[in-house]
Design a protein around this motif. Sequence first.
Motif, short mmCIF file in Angstrom:
data_model
loop_
_atom_site.label_atom_id
_atom_site.label_comp_id
_atom_site.label_asym_id
_atom_site.label_seq_id
_atom_site.Cartn_x
_atom_site.Cartn_y
_atom_site.Cartn_z
N VAL A 9 44.68 -36.73 -108.30
CA VAL A 9 43.24 -36.75 -108.53
C VAL A 9 42.83 -35.44 -109.22
O VAL A 9 43.16 -34.36 -108.76
N GLU A 10 42.13 -35.59 -110.35
CA GLU A 10 41.61 -34.41 -111.05
C GLU A 10 40.38 -33.90 -110.29
O GLU A 10 39.48 -34.68 -109.99
N PRO A 11 40.33 -32.62 -109.99
CA PRO A 11 39.15 -32.10 -109.29
C PRO A 11 37.90 -32.22 -110.16
O PRO A 11 37.98 -32.07 -111.37
N VAL A 12 36.79 -32.51 -109.53
CA VAL A 12 35.52 -32.63 -110.23
C VAL A 12 34.79 -31.29 -110.24
O VAL A 12 34.11 -30.95 -111.21
N SER A 36 24.25 -16.91 -119.62
CA SER A 36 23.41 -17.31 -120.75
C SER A 36 22.90 -18.75 -120.64
O SER A 36 22.08 -19.18 -121.42
N GLY A 37 23.41 -19.50 -119.66
CA GLY A 37 22.96 -20.87 -119.47
C GLY A 37 23.72 -21.89 -120.31
O GLY A 37 23.38 -23.07 -120.31
N ARG A 38 24.72 -21.45 -121.05
CA ARG A 38 25.49 -22.37 -121.89
C ARG A 38 26.51 -23.17 -121.07
O ARG A 38 26.96 -24.22 -121.51
N LEU A 39 26.87 -22.68 -119.89
CA LEU A 39 27.80 -23.37 -119.00
C LEU A 39 27.14 -23.48 -117.63
O LEU A 39 26.89 -22.47 -116.97
N ARG A 40 26.82 -24.72 -117.23
CA ARG A 40 26.11 -24.95 -115.97
C ARG A 40 27.05 -24.83 -114.77
O ARG A 40 28.23 -25.10 -114.88
N THR A 41 26.48 -24.44 -113.65
CA THR A 41 27.23 -24.38 -112.40
C THR A 41 26.43 -25.06 -111.30
O THR A 41 25.23 -25.30 -111.44
N VAL A 42 27.12 -25.36 -110.21
CA VAL A 42 26.48 -25.89 -109.00
C VAL A 42 26.95 -25.05 -107.83
O VAL A 42 27.99 -24.41 -107.89
N SER A 43 26.17 -25.06 -106.77
CA SER A 43 26.53 -24.31 -105.55
C SER A 43 26.75 -25.26 -104.40
O SER A 43 26.06 -26.27 -104.28
N GLN A 44 27.71 -24.90 -103.57
CA GLN A 44 27.93 -25.58 -102.30
C GLN A 44 28.11 -24.47 -101.28
O GLN A 44 29.13 -23.78 -101.30
N GLY A 45 27.09 -24.28 -100.48
CA GLY A 45 27.12 -23.13 -99.58
C GLY A 45 27.07 -21.86 -100.41
O GLY A 45 26.23 -21.72 -101.29
N ARG A 46 28.02 -20.96 -100.16
CA ARG A 46 28.06 -19.71 -100.92
C ARG A 46 28.98 -19.80 -102.14
O ARG A 46 29.06 -18.87 -102.93
N ALA A 47 29.65 -20.92 -102.29
CA ALA A 47 30.60 -21.07 -103.40
C ALA A 47 29.89 -21.59 -104.65
O ALA A 47 28.97 -22.40 -104.57
N ARG A 48 30.34 -21.12 -105.79
CA ARG A 48 29.82 -21.56 -107.08
C ARG A 48 30.93 -22.31 -107.80
O ARG A 48 32.07 -21.86 -107.84
N PHE A 49 30.58 -23.49 -108.35
CA PHE A 49 31.54 -24.32 -109.03
C PHE A 49 31.03 -24.72 -110.41
O PHE A 49 29.82 -24.75 -110.64
N ILE A 50 31.95 -25.04 -111.28
CA ILE A 50 31.63 -25.58 -112.59
C ILE A 50 32.12 -27.02 -112.58
O ILE A 50 33.28 -27.28 -112.23
N THR A 51 31.25 -27.95 -112.93
CA THR A 51 31.63 -29.36 -112.90
C THR A 51 32.39 -29.73 -114.17
O THR A 51 32.25 -29.08 -115.21
N ARG A 52 33.20 -30.77 -114.06
CA ARG A 52 33.90 -31.30 -115.25
C ARG A 52 32.89 -31.70 -116.31
O ARG A 52 33.11 -31.49 -117.49
N SER A 53 31.78 -32.31 -115.88
CA SER A 53 30.78 -32.73 -116.86
C SER A 53 30.16 -31.53 -117.56
O SER A 53 29.86 -31.60 -118.76
N ALA A 54 29.98 -30.41 -116.87
CA ALA A 54 29.45 -29.20 -117.50
C ALA A 54 30.42 -28.67 -118.55
O ALA A 54 30.01 -28.22 -119.63
N ILE A 55 31.72 -28.75 -118.27
CA ILE A 55 32.72 -28.31 -119.25
C ILE A 55 32.68 -29.23 -120.45
O ILE A 55 32.68 -28.77 -121.61
N ASN A 56 32.61 -30.54 -120.22
CA ASN A 56 32.54 -31.50 -121.33
C ASN A 56 31.28 -31.27 -122.18
O ASN A 56 31.34 -31.35 -123.41
N GLU A 57 30.15 -31.00 -121.53
CA GLU A 57 28.91 -30.73 -122.26
C GLU A 57 29.03 -29.45 -123.09
O GLU A 57 28.54 -29.39 -124.22
N TYR A 58 29.67 -28.44 -122.54
CA TYR A 58 29.85 -27.19 -123.28
C TYR A 58 30.72 -27.41 -124.52
O TYR A 58 30.41 -26.93 -125.60
N VAL A 59 31.80 -28.18 -124.36
CA VAL A 59 32.67 -28.47 -125.50
C VAL A 59 31.90 -29.27 -126.55
O VAL A 59 32.00 -29.00 -127.76
#
Length: 70
Positions: A9-12, A36-59
């Motif tokens: 399973v690819e992590p999301v 700069s806001g060009r790469l979106r992130t999400v938070s879960q608790g104190r952790a910050r993550f970058i979603t696969r969809s955010a990477i695809n949008e950046y590309v």
Amino acid sequence: MSATTTPPVEPVLLKVEAAMQALSMSRTVIYELIRSGRLRTVSQGRARFITRSAINEYVALLEREAGESK
């Protein structure tokens, strides 16, 4: 009985280190893109993550910008 294997399973949600590998960019560049806001992130608790969809949008953004500069 036949043995079946499940594909990995690819992590999301990606930590910064995984996003660095996925985009072939340095930690500094990743954090600058986040600031700069060009790469979106999400938070879960104190952790910050970058979603696969955010990477695809950046590309996709990079591809659009490359098309505009021609």
